[in-house]
Design an enzyme around this catalytic site. Sequence first.
Site, PDB file in Angstrom:
ATOM      1  NE  ARG A 101      22.326   9.114  -5.026  1.00 19.47           N
ATOM      2  CZ  ARG A 101      21.361   9.514  -4.507  1.00 19.47           C
ATOM      3  NH1 ARG A 101      21.625  10.414  -3.412  1.00 19.47           N
ATOM      4  NH2 ARG A 101      20.195   8.761  -4.473  1.00 19.47           N
ATOM      5  NE  ARG A 161      21.438   2.665 -11.923  1.00 15.38           N
ATOM      6  CZ  ARG A 161      21.660   3.601 -11.140  1.00 15.38           C
ATOM      7  NH1 ARG A 161      20.536   3.820 -10.320  1.00 15.38           N
ATOM      8  NH2 ARG A 161      22.728   3.725 -10.523  1.00 15.38           N
TER       9      ARG A 161
HETATM   10  N1   CP Z   1      24.664   5.661  -6.311  1.00 15.92           N
HETATM   11  C1   CP Z   1      23.633   5.718  -7.198  1.00 15.92           C
HETATM   12  O1   CP Z   1      23.574   5.067  -7.861  1.00 15.92           O
HETATM   13  O2   CP Z   1      22.776   6.475  -6.963  1.00 15.92           O
HETATM   14  P1   CP Z   1      21.321   6.524  -7.829  1.00 15.92           P
HETATM   15  O3   CP Z   1      20.393   5.384  -7.727  1.00 15.92           O
HETATM   16  O4   CP Z   1      20.597   7.783  -7.367  1.00 15.92           O
HETATM   17  O5   CP Z   1      21.918   6.882  -9.325  1.00 15.92           O
END
Ligand code: CP
Length: 315
Positions: free
Chosen positions: A58, A108
Site C-alpha cells: 500500500r 521505510r
Molecule cells: N499499511 C501499510 O503500511 O501497508 P504496507 O506495508 O503494505 O505498505
Amino acid sequence: MVFCDRHLLGIEQLKQVEILEILDCAEKYVNLNRETKKNSNILSGLTQINMFFENSTRTQASFELAGKRLGADVMNMTMQASSIKKGETLIDTALTLNAMNPDLIVVRHPQSGAVKLLAEKVNCSVINAGDGLHEHPTQALLDALTIRRTKGRLQSLSVAICGDIAHSRVARSNLLLLNKLGNRIRLIGPRTLMPSGVSELGAEVFEDMYLGLNDVDVVMMLRLQNERMDGSFVPSRREYYHRWGLNSEKLSCAKKDVIVMHPGPMNRGVEIDGTLADDINHSVIQDQVEIGVAVRMGVMELLARNVSRQFLKGG
Ligand code: CP
C-alpha cells in the site's frame, strides 16, 4: 499556512492545526483521484526517490502514484538489488542519492530513528514511510481523514486500537494523532502485546475485547507483527483469534454505526474475520487504501510549498 516543516518524520512533531491543514489539503485529491484525468502539475520538474528497506504494498504503491499524479519524476529504488547488499551503509546510500539532487526522499526502514538520521544528512525533504516500532505518520493521517469523512468529525470519538500494540508504529502514530484531536483511545490486546509504560500513553487499557469494545465509534485492528517478535507472545493463532480476533459477535458490543479499520496487510482468521473485513456496512478498509493516495499527495504538495518558500526566503 501553518505546516512549515521541510520533512514529515512523525505525528509527534505536529500541532493540531498542522494536522488539520494536511487533511484539508488532502481532501481535494480524494475527488481528483476519482476523475478519469487524475493528474496535476504541482510537482512538475521535481524528483522523488522511494527507498523501501522493508516490504510494502500500500505505502510504496500509493507514494509512487501520488508523485506521478502530481507530475514528479518518481524513482523506486530496489533496495534488495542496491549496493546496501555490498555493505554500503544507509548514510552513504543517502549521501549518494542526495548527490543526484532529488527534491523528496520517501523512506521505510526497520530501525526506529533511521529516517530522522537520514533526513539530517540530505538537502531535500524526507517523508517517513514507517521506521521500526516508532512512527508511520502518513498511515495515521490517512486513517484520520477516513474517520473524518465517514463519521463527519474527528473529535470526541471513542476509538479502540486492538491487537499487537507493542510492535505497531501504526498504533503509536494513531495514538498521538487521535489524542491531539481530542478523542478517547482504548488499547485492547493481550498483556504480552502491550508496550512498556502503556499506562502513560493517554489511553485506557483492556485485555477483554467484549469490555473494551463497549460503545466505541471506531475499531482499528492490527496485524500480529511476527517479523518484529523474538519469541512467543501469543498462545497460538487459534487461541489468539478466539480471544482477540474481531468477529460480528464481538463487534456487536460497539455502537451500531461503528466503523472497522485495518492498516493492512490483513491476516484473515487471525486478527479479523474475513467476512467482516469485507462487510461494507462497517468496514472502511478499502476506503483507507483509496484515501492513502490523496493524503500522500497532500503531504507532498505542502512539503514542496514549504521548500519553495524557504528557497525564496534564502533559507
Ligand atoms: N499499511 C501499510 O503500511 O501497508 P504496507 O506495508 O503494505 O505498505
